[in-house]
Design a protein around this motif. Structure first.
Motif, mmCIF file in Angstrom:
data_model
loop_
_atom_site.group_PDB
_atom_site.id
_atom_site.type_symbol
_atom_site.label_atom_id
_atom_site.label_comp_id
_atom_site.label_asym_id
_atom_site.label_seq_id
_atom_site.Cartn_x
_atom_site.Cartn_y
_atom_site.Cartn_z
ATOM 1 N N VAL A 13 0.819 -1.210 0.000
ATOM 2 C CA VAL A 13 0.000 0.000 0.000
ATOM 3 C C VAL A 13 0.854 1.262 0.000
ATOM 4 C CG1 VAL A 13 -1.883 -1.148 1.213
ATOM 5 C CG2 VAL A 13 -0.174 0.114 2.528
ATOM 6 N N ARG A 15 -0.380 5.806 -0.828
ATOM 7 C CA ARG A 15 -1.573 6.667 -0.873
ATOM 8 C C ARG A 15 -2.108 6.864 -2.294
ATOM 9 N NH1 ARG A 15 -2.808 8.646 3.969
ATOM 10 N NH2 ARG A 15 -1.183 8.932 5.557
ATOM 11 N N ARG A 20 -5.144 1.767 -3.521
ATOM 12 C CA ARG A 20 -6.459 1.604 -2.898
ATOM 13 C C ARG A 20 -7.265 0.514 -3.604
ATOM 14 N NH1 ARG A 20 -5.727 7.187 -1.609
ATOM 15 N NH2 ARG A 20 -6.209 7.875 -3.733
ATOM 16 N N VAL A 23 -5.900 -2.818 -2.431
ATOM 17 C CA VAL A 23 -6.367 -3.183 -1.090
ATOM 18 C C VAL A 23 -7.765 -3.784 -1.161
ATOM 19 C CG1 VAL A 23 -7.084 -2.257 1.142
ATOM 20 C CG2 VAL A 23 -4.912 -1.541 0.143
ATOM 21 N N VAL A 39 -1.104 -6.218 5.378
ATOM 22 C CA VAL A 39 -0.931 -4.934 4.704
ATOM 23 C C VAL A 39 0.504 -4.459 4.918
ATOM 24 C CG1 VAL A 39 -1.791 -2.578 4.466
ATOM 25 C CG2 VAL A 39 -3.350 -4.416 5.153
ATOM 26 N N THR A 75 -5.290 2.482 6.503
ATOM 27 C CA THR A 75 -5.729 1.345 5.688
ATOM 28 C C THR A 75 -6.362 0.264 6.552
ATOM 29 O OG1 THR A 75 -3.950 1.764 4.096
ATOM 30 C CG2 THR A 75 -4.994 -0.407 4.034
ATOM 31 N N SER A 90 -0.410 -5.861 9.860
ATOM 32 C CA SER A 90 0.304 -4.842 9.084
ATOM 33 C C SER A 90 1.795 -4.936 9.356
ATOM 34 C CB SER A 90 -0.210 -3.441 9.421
ATOM 35 O OG SER A 90 0.031 -3.133 10.781
#
Length: 296
Positions: A13, A15, A20, A23, A39, A75, A90
């Protein structure tokens, strides 16, 4: 041999819009296959380090780390609301995103990444991280582009079949995906005019395109033999196309929810690490692409 306890979908991930989309795809994949979701975000402090003579301060790494952590926290928070049933973990890594994702691929069921490809044949704009991970990962890699606002629902799974051993692995992966979403599979095999082969090749003076097409259909049928019995819930369509494999697969998968290819095939181009077909469809496909590697 790959471990049989690979039970995690890994998603990289940042931004960006493609991240997105990745994800969302990874979360749905993990939910359907009853897997954990990991993640991963990596940042490289060295990219932002400035020589002390121009005012660099060590605190900048702390600021960067906090900003990177917020990417992960945001996220995970969104995933918790949208997919409360998922087991989500994560990982924050101070280093190369490629290195972090390749490390995760050693034990992952799949790695999902955003794709910055141009779509269609407008240009070669795929992100280097996605391309490098797709080439060297030790599990399937799924590249997901950011969909346009007016995109229609995607349907079905397409797999490229060339009769190779790796093609068998791609077929199984594609059938598992088609079965999990309850949609049909289209197995596509391509062939090109013998006059289009590389320089120095021996060309036939005369060839019958109809006979060549039938022979290529036989190759496809042999590759798909037995799979209908293993996946009786999946409707399988066989299609042989005379044309360039990359352009053909991109066209056939234009409305599909996933295109599956092997990381290497039988093609003449061997110098590209990823393989010419995998490399090409990653750049040009308008939807998600799975690059499948050998299992041993």
């Amino acid at each position: 041999m790959r471990s049989m306890d690979r039970n995690t979908v890994v998603v990289g991930v940042d931004r960006s819009d493609p991240a997105r989309a990745a994800v969302e795809y990874a979360a749905d994949l993990a939910r359907r296959r009853h897997l954990r979701l990991s993640v991963v975000h990596a940042y490289e402090p060295s990219q932002y380090t400035v020589r002390p003579t121009v005012g660099w301060e060590p605190q900048i790494e702390g600021v960067m780390r906090n900003s990177a952590q917020r990417v992960l926290d945001d996220t995970v928070e969104v995933l918790g609301m949208a997919y409360p049933e998922l087991d989500v973990t994560s990982r924050l890594e101070a280093g190369s995103p490629v290195a972090a994702l390749l490390d995760e691929s050693k034990t992952a069921e799949s790695v999902v990444l955003g794709s910055r490809g141009a779509g269609g044949f407008a240009g070669l704009l795929l992100g280097s991280t996605t391309l490098h991970v797709a080439a060297h990962a030790e599990c399937p890699v799924i590249a997901v582009p950011s969909p346009p606002d007016d995109e229609k629902p995607r349907h079905g799974v397409v797999v490229g079949v060339d009769g190779s051993e790796l093609s068998t692995t791609a077929i199984e992966f594609a059938l598992r995906e088609a079965s999990s979403v309850g949609e049909p599979l289209r197995a596509v095999h391509t062939w090109t005019d013998p006059s289009q082969v590389g320089p120095g090749a021996m060309l036939p003076l005369v060839y019958d395109a109809t006979l060549v097409h039938k022979e290529e259909l036989r190759v496809l049928a042999e590759s798909m033999a037995g799979w209908a019995e293993k996946f009786p819930d999946v409707t399988i369509e066989l299609k042989v196309v005379r044309g360039h494999p990359v352009r053909t697969l991109v066209t056939e998968a234009a409305g599909a929810r996933l295109l599956v290819v092997g990381s290497h095939g039988r093609g003449a181009v061997r110098s590209v690490v990823l393989g010419s077909v995998g490399h090409g469809v990653l750049h040009h496909a308008t939807g998600p692409v799975a690059v499948v590697h050998r299992t041993d």
